[in-house]
Design a protein around this motif. Sequence first.
Motif, short mmCIF file in Angstrom:
data_model
loop_
_atom_site.label_atom_id
_atom_site.label_comp_id
_atom_site.label_asym_id
_atom_site.label_seq_id
_atom_site.Cartn_x
_atom_site.Cartn_y
_atom_site.Cartn_z
N ASN B 14 12.30 73.41 -26.01
CA ASN B 14 12.31 74.48 -25.00
C ASN B 14 11.93 73.94 -23.62
OD1 ASN B 14 12.87 76.45 -26.90
ND2 ASN B 14 10.72 76.92 -27.28
N ALA B 40 29.09 72.54 -24.92
CA ALA B 40 27.63 72.34 -24.86
C ALA B 40 26.87 73.63 -24.56
CB ALA B 40 27.29 71.29 -23.81
N LYS B 43 25.51 81.25 -24.83
CA LYS B 43 25.60 82.46 -24.00
C LYS B 43 24.36 82.57 -23.11
CE LYS B 43 26.06 87.29 -25.03
NZ LYS B 43 26.05 88.24 -26.12
N LEU B 45 21.67 84.66 -21.41
CA LEU B 45 21.09 85.97 -21.69
C LEU B 45 20.07 86.27 -20.60
CD1 LEU B 45 21.43 87.43 -24.52
CD2 LEU B 45 19.17 86.58 -25.00
N ILE B 47 17.32 89.18 -19.11
CA ILE B 47 16.67 90.49 -19.20
C ILE B 47 16.21 90.81 -17.78
CG2 ILE B 47 14.92 91.87 -20.35
CD1 ILE B 47 14.88 89.88 -22.56
N PHE B 56 11.94 89.72 -17.86
CA PHE B 56 11.20 88.99 -18.88
C PHE B 56 11.57 87.52 -18.86
CE2 PHE B 56 9.58 88.09 -23.15
CZ PHE B 56 8.30 88.54 -22.93
N PHE B 57 12.81 87.21 -19.13
CA PHE B 57 13.26 85.82 -18.97
C PHE B 57 14.77 85.77 -18.97
CE2 PHE B 57 12.10 86.07 -23.61
CZ PHE B 57 13.38 86.06 -24.13
N PHE B 59 17.72 83.17 -20.62
CA PHE B 59 17.75 82.24 -21.75
C PHE B 59 19.13 81.63 -21.86
CE2 PHE B 59 18.76 81.88 -26.39
CZ PHE B 59 17.92 80.83 -26.68
N LEU B 62 21.59 75.14 -24.84
CA LEU B 62 22.53 74.05 -24.60
C LEU B 62 22.56 73.16 -25.84
CD1 LEU B 62 21.50 73.02 -20.97
CD2 LEU B 62 23.54 74.31 -21.65
N ARG B 73 19.40 70.47 -29.59
CA ARG B 73 19.57 71.64 -28.72
C ARG B 73 18.42 71.75 -27.73
NH1 ARG B 73 20.93 75.37 -33.14
NH2 ARG B 73 23.17 75.64 -33.15
N PHE B 74 18.74 72.08 -26.49
CA PHE B 74 17.72 72.43 -25.51
C PHE B 74 17.88 73.91 -25.19
CE2 PHE B 74 18.17 67.87 -24.75
CZ PHE B 74 16.84 67.49 -24.70
N HIS B 75 16.79 74.64 -25.25
CA HIS B 75 16.81 76.05 -24.88
C HIS B 75 16.15 76.19 -23.51
CE1 HIS B 75 17.08 77.52 -29.33
NE2 HIS B 75 18.13 76.86 -28.92
N TYR B 77 14.72 78.40 -20.44
CA TYR B 77 14.16 79.72 -20.12
C TYR B 77 13.78 79.74 -18.64
CZ TYR B 77 13.33 80.70 -25.12
OH TYR B 77 13.47 80.93 -26.47
#
Lengths: 164, 191
Positions: B14, B40, B43, B45, B47, B56-57, B59, B62, B73-75, B77
């Motif tokens: 993360n 890569a 979606k 996202l 908020i 909120f965040f 997101f 990748l 995977r890298f998420h 935020y």
Amino acid sequence: MEQLSNLVVSEGELGNIARVLGRLTLDTAASHVLLLDKSGQLIAAQGQMGQRDLIALGALLAGAFSSSRHVAEILGETDFRHILQQGLHESISTSLIGEQWLLVVVFDKQTHIGLVKVLARKAADELERVLERVRAGGGRAKEQVINVQFRNSVENTIDLLFQD
Amino acid sequence: MALINVATREIHCNIVYYGTGFCGKTTNLQYIHRHARPEARGKLLSIATESERTLFFDFLPLDLGAVHGFRVRFHLYTVPGQVLYERTRVAVLTGADGVVLVMDSGADKLEENFQSLIELETNMRKLGKDLGNFPFVMQWNKRDLPDAVPVATLDRYLNRRRVEAFDAVATTGEGVFATLRAICKSVMARL
């Protein structure tokens, strides 16, 4: 101070987790059962995955849970250990496992909420024991995966994919 | 917390984009989403409130694909920047494996940037993490502003740790991928 902390899940322990999640899915007739870490990472899932975006679902549910913990603080509670999101057709039960993980059950109106709550609590207790073992014993498994060659390859892939 | 799933051969990390309101965190993610290779990117996202500010965040997952048989995977935020949402920022930071601090280069934002840095350091300490020993990069965004503070000045006042810092104009994409590459590599180096 604690720095980067990793959760390294071995094949054997993932089998133990899958057994608990599988039984819970069956007993509650849930469409999905997910095990997340508190930051929203999907550790394991069972059920009819279909086209649902489980990665986004995990991130959003963890966000909602995190938000609820701060609401609890404002009320003078330590945390809310269980939250329920009730829809017209489907509902979601999210329970805290220990302090670090979340158990999510997605179920429809055929299943009684009380049953989900009781069985999820029981499964959470079992999963906590497995996850504590996973947390304690991950170092060796990690060394087998993350070595210099692996890091170099990931760096090359980052350069290749993330270009202007 | 990075997740290394040996059984399913997946690694997830993360990364959190932190900074003041309107500094360009969401713009960074939007640019990455528009320009990363289709295979890569997941979606995006968001908020957001009715006024389109992050509530909120944001997101963005990748996916690097398979590396030595492991899917990496890298998420990404973002946190909401407004002062009001400090608790939300702490909540999102909880799971961070790496942090990008996005700074608005505008002359009138220097003090706000400084407060944001202090708040980040404090929040990381609360979470038991020391920013000085953690994957952390900075981005001097909005370098195209006519009143942009010189980089040397930003560096002197806001980058006491001398971490990697990147000039950027997130709206045009300048510096966006350079920042992303740096933080991803920094996370991998400490995994």
